[in-house]
Scaffold this motif. Structure first.
Motif, PDB file in Angstrom:
ATOM      1  N   ASP A 271      16.939   8.672 -10.452  1.00  0.00           N
ATOM      2  CA  ASP A 271      18.272   8.362 -10.972  1.00  0.00           C
ATOM      3  C   ASP A 271      19.132   7.895  -9.751  1.00  0.00           C
ATOM      4  N   ALA A 272      18.711   8.848  -8.759  1.00  0.00           N
ATOM      5  CA  ALA A 272      19.436   8.922  -7.621  1.00  0.00           C
ATOM      6  C   ALA A 272      19.405   7.457  -6.839  1.00  0.00           C
ATOM      7  N   VAL A 273      17.944   7.319  -6.707  1.00  0.00           N
ATOM      8  CA  VAL A 273      17.564   6.042  -6.278  1.00  0.00           C
ATOM      9  C   VAL A 273      18.268   4.829  -6.872  1.00  0.00           C
ATOM     10  N   LYS A 274      18.128   5.068  -8.179  1.00  0.00           N
ATOM     11  CA  LYS A 274      18.868   3.882  -9.119  1.00  0.00           C
ATOM     12  C   LYS A 274      20.100   3.564  -8.742  1.00  0.00           C
ATOM     13  N   PHE A 275      20.912   4.939  -8.427  1.00  0.00           N
ATOM     14  CA  PHE A 275      22.319   4.638  -8.142  1.00  0.00           C
ATOM     15  C   PHE A 275      22.488   4.027  -6.730  1.00  0.00           C
ATOM     16  N   LEU A 276      21.661   4.481  -5.721  1.00  0.00           N
ATOM     17  CA  LEU A 276      21.845   4.093  -4.439  1.00  0.00           C
ATOM     18  C   LEU A 276      21.495   2.402  -4.832  1.00  0.00           C
ATOM     19  N   TYR A 277      20.577   1.850  -5.164  1.00  0.00           N
ATOM     20  CA  TYR A 277      20.197   0.519  -5.402  1.00  0.00           C
ATOM     21  C   TYR A 277      21.625  -0.247  -6.077  1.00  0.00           C
ATOM     22  N   SER A 278      22.207   0.417  -6.962  1.00  0.00           N
ATOM     23  CA  SER A 278      23.468  -0.080  -7.616  1.00  0.00           C
ATOM     24  C   SER A 278      24.554  -0.304  -6.729  1.00  0.00           C
TER      25      SER A 278
ATOM     26  N   TRP B 259       0.845  -1.185   0.305  1.00  0.00           N
ATOM     27  CA  TRP B 259       0.038  -0.045  -0.069  1.00  0.00           C
ATOM     28  C   TRP B 259       0.848   1.052  -0.154  1.00  0.00           C
ATOM     29  N   ILE B 260       2.169   1.148   0.293  1.00  0.00           N
ATOM     30  CA  ILE B 260       3.027   2.246   0.225  1.00  0.00           C
ATOM     31  C   ILE B 260       3.728   2.528  -0.839  1.00  0.00           C
ATOM     32  N   PRO B 261       3.205   3.908  -1.534  1.00  0.00           N
ATOM     33  CA  PRO B 261       3.632   4.226  -2.823  1.00  0.00           C
ATOM     34  C   PRO B 261       5.479   4.207  -2.905  1.00  0.00           C
ATOM     35  N   PHE B 262       5.957   4.086  -4.042  1.00  0.00           N
ATOM     36  CA  PHE B 262       7.355   4.419  -4.505  1.00  0.00           C
ATOM     37  C   PHE B 262       7.462   6.170  -4.523  1.00  0.00           C
ATOM     38  N   LEU B 263       8.161   6.909  -3.536  1.00  0.00           N
ATOM     39  CA  LEU B 263       8.346   8.386  -3.734  1.00  0.00           C
ATOM     40  C   LEU B 263       9.557   8.828  -3.737  1.00  0.00           C
TER      41      LEU B 263
ATOM     42  N   CYS C 117      21.453  -9.100  12.081  1.00  0.00           N
ATOM     43  CA  CYS C 117      21.633  -9.182  10.945  1.00  0.00           C
ATOM     44  C   CYS C 117      22.661 -10.416  10.659  1.00  0.00           C
ATOM     45  N   THR C 118      23.405 -10.662  11.314  1.00  0.00           N
ATOM     46  CA  THR C 118      24.547 -11.783  11.370  1.00  0.00           C
ATOM     47  C   THR C 118      23.773 -12.920  11.755  1.00  0.00           C
ATOM     48  N   LEU C 119      23.050 -13.063  12.814  1.00  0.00           N
ATOM     49  CA  LEU C 119      22.353 -14.380  13.323  1.00  0.00           C
ATOM     50  C   LEU C 119      21.056 -14.463  12.334  1.00  0.00           C
ATOM     51  N   PHE C 120      20.409 -13.673  11.848  1.00  0.00           N
ATOM     52  CA  PHE C 120      19.142 -13.623  11.209  1.00  0.00           C
ATOM     53  C   PHE C 120      19.400 -12.810  10.146  1.00  0.00           C
ATOM     54  N   PRO C 121      20.049 -13.461   8.915  1.00  0.00           N
ATOM     55  CA  PRO C 121      20.281 -12.765   7.689  1.00  0.00           C
ATOM     56  C   PRO C 121      18.809 -12.212   7.004  1.00  0.00           C
ATOM     57  N   SER C 122      18.787 -11.184   6.448  1.00  0.00           N
ATOM     58  CA  SER C 122      17.439 -10.719   5.790  1.00  0.00           C
ATOM     59  C   SER C 122      17.627 -10.038   4.810  1.00  0.00           C
ATOM     60  N   THR C 123      16.493 -10.279   3.680  1.00  0.00           N
ATOM     61  CA  THR C 123      16.243  -9.264   2.462  1.00  0.00           C
ATOM     62  C   THR C 123      15.090  -8.933   2.421  1.00  0.00           C
ATOM     63  N   HIS C 124      14.488  -8.162   1.102  1.00  0.00           N
ATOM     64  CA  HIS C 124      13.324  -8.041   1.008  1.00  0.00           C
ATOM     65  C   HIS C 124      13.033  -8.076  -0.717  1.00  0.00           C
ATOM     66  N   GLU C 125      11.992  -7.914  -1.262  1.00  0.00           N
ATOM     67  CA  GLU C 125      11.907  -8.125  -2.766  1.00  0.00           C
ATOM     68  C   GLU C 125      11.027  -7.020  -3.044  1.00  0.00           C
ATOM     69  N   LEU C 126      11.110  -5.741  -2.363  1.00  0.00           N
ATOM     70  CA  LEU C 126      10.121  -4.469  -2.415  1.00  0.00           C
ATOM     71  C   LEU C 126      10.625  -3.489  -3.681  1.00  0.00           C
ATOM     72  N   ARG C 127      11.982  -3.496  -4.056  1.00  0.00           N
ATOM     73  CA  ARG C 127      12.356  -2.725  -4.946  1.00  0.00           C
ATOM     74  C   ARG C 127      11.623  -2.767  -6.453  1.00  0.00           C
ATOM     75  N   PRO C 128      11.103  -1.744  -6.796  1.00  0.00           N
ATOM     76  CA  PRO C 128      10.238  -1.557  -8.243  1.00  0.00           C
ATOM     77  C   PRO C 128      11.041  -2.096  -9.252  1.00  0.00           C
ATOM     78  N   ALA C 129      10.665  -2.987 -10.200  1.00  0.00           N
ATOM     79  CA  ALA C 129      11.149  -3.522 -11.493  1.00  0.00           C
ATOM     80  C   ALA C 129      11.325  -2.236 -12.434  1.00  0.00           C
TER      81      ALA C 129
ATOM     82  N   ILE D 262      11.155   4.725  -0.394  1.00  0.00           N
ATOM     83  CA  ILE D 262      11.822   4.534  -1.465  1.00  0.00           C
ATOM     84  C   ILE D 262      12.300   2.905  -1.917  1.00  0.00           C
ATOM     85  N   LYS D 263      11.627   2.158  -0.944  1.00  0.00           N
ATOM     86  CA  LYS D 263      11.737   0.691  -1.178  1.00  0.00           C
ATOM     87  C   LYS D 263      12.888   0.044  -0.613  1.00  0.00           C
ATOM     88  N   GLN D 264      13.493   0.748   0.373  1.00  0.00           N
ATOM     89  CA  GLN D 264      14.765   0.202   1.132  1.00  0.00           C
ATOM     90  C   GLN D 264      14.554  -0.852   2.149  1.00  0.00           C
ATOM     91  N   HIS D 265      13.272  -0.811   2.741  1.00  0.00           N
ATOM     92  CA  HIS D 265      12.926  -1.351   3.696  1.00  0.00           C
ATOM     93  C   HIS D 265      11.340  -1.742   3.650  1.00  0.00           C
TER      94      HIS D 265
END
Length: 219
Positions: A123-130, A50-54, A101-113, A186-189
């Motif tokens: 573009d700045a967000v894309k760079f951050l992702y990269s 429900w949270i938009p990408f801004l 994070c060491t004992l319970f490694p985690s990730t997500h699949e929220l970044r927009p395709a 920005i879908k980092q978390h």
């Protein structure tokens, strides 16, 4: 009263506490590299959908790094007790976060395709992702951006050298809220990471200000 009206101080041996950032960054980079190989848990909540990408929230997200430096260094040169308090808060928060994070490694699949807009902020967000583990986000739960932002706001509100400086304290609170919001916009978390950081902040705050108090002579 402005910030220049009070005297600056010459830091003592407490400045050596800044060296903790070296092992922290090494640990962070190591876990970031190893997470894809550690069968990480995928963090997700239906609320995330429900949270938009801004993309505009990339601005407070990046300000987080300068926020840390500004608060810690300002206190270092202004008030020893404030510096020690914020350093305790920061390093406990970072250490516990990295341990989780060491004992319970985690990730997500929220970044927009596909991004909804094409502009400089996107573009700045894309760079951050990269540069932030582009194939699989790591060190997700709890959100260190959120936890550290809460820590910094608390340190500013409780500080002696900023006593009476209402606008600065209000500004710190607003910035902390914006940074916390930025992590999900920005879908980092996931919002789960935000909740976990908020829950973790409470015992750290009470430990530093009510249990492990800085001695009076540190002022």
């Amino acid at each position: 009263m402005n910030l220049s009206s009070s005297k600056w101080r010459r830091p003592g041996r407490e400045a050596l506490l800044l060296l903790y950032w070296i092992p922290h960054f090494i640990w962070f980079e190591l876990i970031t590299y190893l997470t894809p190989r550690m069968n990480p848990h995928v963090i997700y909540s239906p609320t995330d959908d429900w949270i938009p990408f801004l993309e505009v929230f990339i601005l407070p997200y990046v300000l987080w790094y300068f926020y840390i430096a500004a608060v810690q260094l300002y206190f270092l040169f202004k008030n020893k007790r404030d510096f020690i308090n914020v350093t305790k808060l920061l390093y406990i928060a970072l250490f516990v976060s990295m341990l989780i994070c060491t004992l319970f490694p985690s990730t997500h699949e929220l970044r927009p395709a596909v991004f909804p807009r094409d502009n400089l902020l996107t573009d700045a967000v894309k760079f951050l992702y990269s540069i932030d583990n582009p194939t699989m986000p790591a060190c997700i739960l709890p959100s260190m951006h959120v936890l550290v932002s809460l820590v910094l706001a608390a340190a500013v509100l409780k500080s002696e050298c900023l006593r009476g400086k209402t606008l600065i304290k209000a500004g710190a609170c607003v910035l902390s809220v914006l940074i916390c919001a930025a992590t999900v916009f920005i879908k980092q978390h996931s919002v789960v990471d935000v909740y976990a950081a908020c829950a973790l902040f409470v015992p750290i705050y009470f430990a530093v200000y009510f249990i492990w108090k800085t001695k009076e002579e540190a002022a």
